[in-house]
Write a protein that holds these residues in place. Structure first.
Motif, mmCIF file in Angstrom:
data_model
loop_
_atom_site.group_PDB
_atom_site.id
_atom_site.type_symbol
_atom_site.label_atom_id
_atom_site.label_comp_id
_atom_site.label_asym_id
_atom_site.label_seq_id
_atom_site.Cartn_x
_atom_site.Cartn_y
_atom_site.Cartn_z
ATOM 1 N N PRO A 196 0.822 -1.210 0.000
ATOM 2 C CA PRO A 196 0.000 0.000 0.000
ATOM 3 C C PRO A 196 0.858 1.264 0.000
ATOM 4 O O PRO A 196 0.321 2.362 -0.132
ATOM 5 N N PHE A 197 2.162 1.111 0.144
ATOM 6 C CA PHE A 197 3.018 2.271 0.369
ATOM 7 C C PHE A 197 3.597 2.811 -0.934
ATOM 8 O O PHE A 197 3.945 2.051 -1.828
ATOM 9 N N GLY A 198 3.735 4.114 -1.001
ATOM 10 C CA GLY A 198 4.333 4.740 -2.167
ATOM 11 C C GLY A 198 5.784 5.108 -1.936
ATOM 12 O O GLY A 198 6.394 5.787 -2.761
ATOM 13 N N ASP A 199 6.361 4.658 -0.813
ATOM 14 C CA ASP A 199 7.709 5.110 -0.449
ATOM 15 C C ASP A 199 8.781 4.074 -0.759
ATOM 16 O O ASP A 199 9.904 4.180 -0.275
ATOM 17 N N GLY A 200 8.424 3.056 -1.549
ATOM 18 C CA GLY A 200 9.420 2.039 -1.883
ATOM 19 C C GLY A 200 9.377 0.812 -0.992
ATOM 20 O O GLY A 200 10.044 -0.186 -1.283
ATOM 21 N N THR A 201 8.605 0.853 0.089
ATOM 22 C CA THR A 201 8.437 -0.344 0.924
ATOM 23 C C THR A 201 7.705 -1.401 0.088
ATOM 24 O O THR A 201 6.634 -1.123 -0.454
ATOM 25 N N THR A 202 8.300 -2.592 -0.021
ATOM 26 C CA THR A 202 7.695 -3.615 -0.875
ATOM 27 C C THR A 202 6.810 -4.556 -0.061
ATOM 28 O O THR A 202 6.877 -4.577 1.171
ATOM 29 N N GLY A 203 6.022 -5.340 -0.777
ATOM 30 C CA GLY A 203 5.232 -6.380 -0.120
ATOM 31 C C GLY A 203 6.129 -7.334 0.656
ATOM 32 O O GLY A 203 5.807 -7.740 1.776
ATOM 33 N N SER A 204 7.268 -7.701 0.079
ATOM 34 C CA SER A 204 8.194 -8.607 0.774
ATOM 35 C C SER A 204 8.683 -7.990 2.071
ATOM 36 O O SER A 204 8.804 -8.681 3.089
ATOM 37 N N ASP A 205 8.969 -6.683 2.041
ATOM 38 C CA ASP A 205 9.405 -6.002 3.271
ATOM 39 C C ASP A 205 8.355 -6.165 4.368
ATOM 40 O O ASP A 205 8.674 -6.140 5.557
ATOM 41 N N LEU A 206 7.103 -6.300 3.961
ATOM 42 C CA LEU A 206 6.000 -6.399 4.915
ATOM 43 C C LEU A 206 5.682 -7.852 5.271
ATOM 44 O O LEU A 206 4.753 -8.115 6.026
ATOM 45 N N GLY A 207 6.443 -8.777 4.695
ATOM 46 C CA GLY A 207 6.202 -10.193 4.966
ATOM 47 C C GLY A 207 5.029 -10.759 4.183
ATOM 48 O O GLY A 207 4.448 -11.787 4.556
ATOM 49 N N LEU A 208 4.702 -10.117 3.071
ATOM 50 C CA LEU A 208 3.538 -10.526 2.282
ATOM 51 C C LEU A 208 3.979 -11.203 0.977
ATOM 52 O O LEU A 208 5.067 -10.929 0.475
ATOM 53 N N VAL A 209 3.103 -12.050 0.466
ATOM 54 C CA VAL A 209 3.406 -12.814 -0.745
ATOM 55 C C VAL A 209 2.379 -12.468 -1.827
ATOM 56 O O VAL A 209 1.173 -12.647 -1.606
ATOM 57 N N PRO A 210 2.821 -11.986 -2.999
ATOM 58 C CA PRO A 210 1.848 -11.696 -4.061
ATOM 59 C C PRO A 210 1.037 -12.945 -4.415
ATOM 60 O O PRO A 210 1.601 -14.022 -4.618
ATOM 61 N N ALA A 211 -0.285 -12.782 -4.460
ATOM 62 C CA ALA A 211 -1.136 -13.948 -4.702
ATOM 63 C C ALA A 211 -1.301 -14.229 -6.190
ATOM 64 O O ALA A 211 -1.575 -15.362 -6.573
ATOM 65 N N MET A 212 -1.158 -13.203 -7.027
ATOM 66 C CA MET A 212 -1.427 -13.410 -8.456
ATOM 67 C C MET A 212 -0.142 -13.500 -9.263
ATOM 68 O O MET A 212 0.767 -12.693 -9.078
#
Ligand SMILES: *Cc1c(COP(=O)(O)O)cnc(C)c1O
Length: 383
Positions: free
Chosen positions: A229-245
């Motif tokens: 959700p972040f526009g500052d370069g924080t990635t999904g991986s940084d958040l511990g999330l896995v792209p579902a698609m």
């Protein structure tokens, strides 16, 4: 083998959906998670995603409009559902009948909800506009709305389950001002005699960053899909999330060309030297943004990341495969899980000057969808 595989395919990993919900739920506890599955679950498929989100621990579902809520009910999903965007003629009676909770954004909707009460009172969440200037009760109307809602509730004509708002995602200062406005709205609701069980304002961005925004519930869309959700370069991986698609296709044609060969409409790109071009049958009709033209977006092909070159067309793009050995029928991953080496939808979005939300939501109808993972599926289908 490959002949039975679709030319263009979006594969949604339901276990990733459930895992992302679990990760976020652990982070925001004791606030509950409202899984936002509007817009066909951001293009991922509303019904299977809703089931996977509930399996992952979401307490309820959020959608924009009533048609989306009815689609979930028709599929047999009986979890609480909140729908918050209504046109004036929306059929609240059938929504109340199906146990769909209504977001209320103006005095007319409040009366409409009370009038829709048949056997059971309508369950409503009153929405206050704290600064987004979109949907929601205007601050100057809020005192009258909460007074009237308390009155209707005491008559048994509706039940105020929640009070909510939505952030403008502008800055931390603006978020703080919205939180202060939300606090004032809650105090006014309390003074009117309302005791909503669910106070909620945060979507993914604030829920993941700011504990003071979490209240009783958070509404999670993009994080559940494994994007940022972040526009500052924080990635999904940084958040511990896995792209579902994962979006992938099969190479439709391969051509070895000499240097200075113009490629695609307008010859916006010319080869530096001899190279191999791979034609990928995904274009803007399929959700490949035309703005990704010349923007350095890459795909995973032959185990390597290689650039899309030249104009993105309606049906196809060209990848400069260099000296890779590439054959017709080879798999090309446009985006997916970065641990596989693929770019993420967020990276494609960045190249195209948009956000991951738009990339996954706009995958076109020619792209076939399939699901992996067992989360939320009937046991016999999970094998
Ligand atoms: C779409 C939406 C959300 C989800 O936002 P994300 O940034 O995807 O988490 C939450 N609340 C409302 C009102 C929305 O419209």
């Amino acid at each position: 083998m490959s002949a039975t595989r679709p030319l263009r395919e979006a594969i949604v990993d339901l276990d990733a959906i459930a895992a992302n919900i679990r990760t976020i739920a652990a982070r925001v506890a004791p606030a509950e998670v409202i899984a936002v599955v509007k817009a066909n679950a951001y293009g991922h498929g509303a019904v299977p995603v809703a089931r996977a989100a509930l399996a992952g621990g979401a307490a309820r579902l959020g959608v924009a409009d009533l048609d989306e809520a009815h689609e979930l009910r028709a599929a047999g999903i009986d979890a609480p559902i909140l729908a918050w965007l209504h046109d004036p003629g929306a059929d609240f009676a059938s929504a109340v009948d199906r146990g769909i909770e209504l977001g209320i954004s103006n005095p007319a909707q409040l009366e409409h909800a009370a009038a829709a009460t048949g056997g059971t009172p309508a369950r409503v969440h009153l929405k206050i506009d704290t600064g987004l200037s979109r949907n929601g009760v205007a601050p100057e109307e809020w005192p009258a709305v909460v007074t009237r809602a308390a009155d209707l509730e005491s008559q048994g004509r509706l039940a105020v389950v929640g009070v909510f708002s939505h952030f403008a995602n502008t800055s931390r200062e603006s978020d703080a001002a919205q939180l202060a406005a939300f606090e004032r709205a809650l105090a006014a609701a309390d003074a009117a005699g309302l005791r909503p069980a669910l106070r909620h304002i945060a979507s993914s961005e604030q829920a993941l960053r700011d504990p003071s925004s979490r209240y009783d519930a958070v509404r999670i869309g993009i994080g559940m899909y494994g994007l940022t959700p972040f526009g500052d370069g924080t990635t999904g991986s940084d958040l511990g999330l896995v792209p579902a698609m994962t979006l992938r296709a099969r190479v439709a044609a391969v051509r070895r060309v000499p240097g200075d060969t113009g490629v695609s409409y307008g010859h916006l790109w010319r080869s530096d030297g001899a190279t191999t071009l791979a034609l990928v049958p995904l274009g803007y009709a399929d959700g490949m943004p035309r703005h990704a033209t010349g923007a350095g977006a890459e795909v995973l092909i032959g185990g390597r990341r290689r650039p899309i070159v030249g104009r993105v067309a309606m049906d196809q793009v060209v990848v400069d495969a260099g000296d890779l050995a590439v054959d017709v029928g080879d798999e090309v991953v446009v985006f997916g899980d970065p641990t596989t080496g693929a770019p993420t939808a967020d990276e494609l979005a960045e190249a195209a000057g948009t956000i991951g939300y738009e990339i996954v939501t706009r995958i076109g109808p020619r792209v076939s969808r399939s699901y992996t993972g067992a989360a939320g599926r009937p046991a016999e289908a999970g094998a």
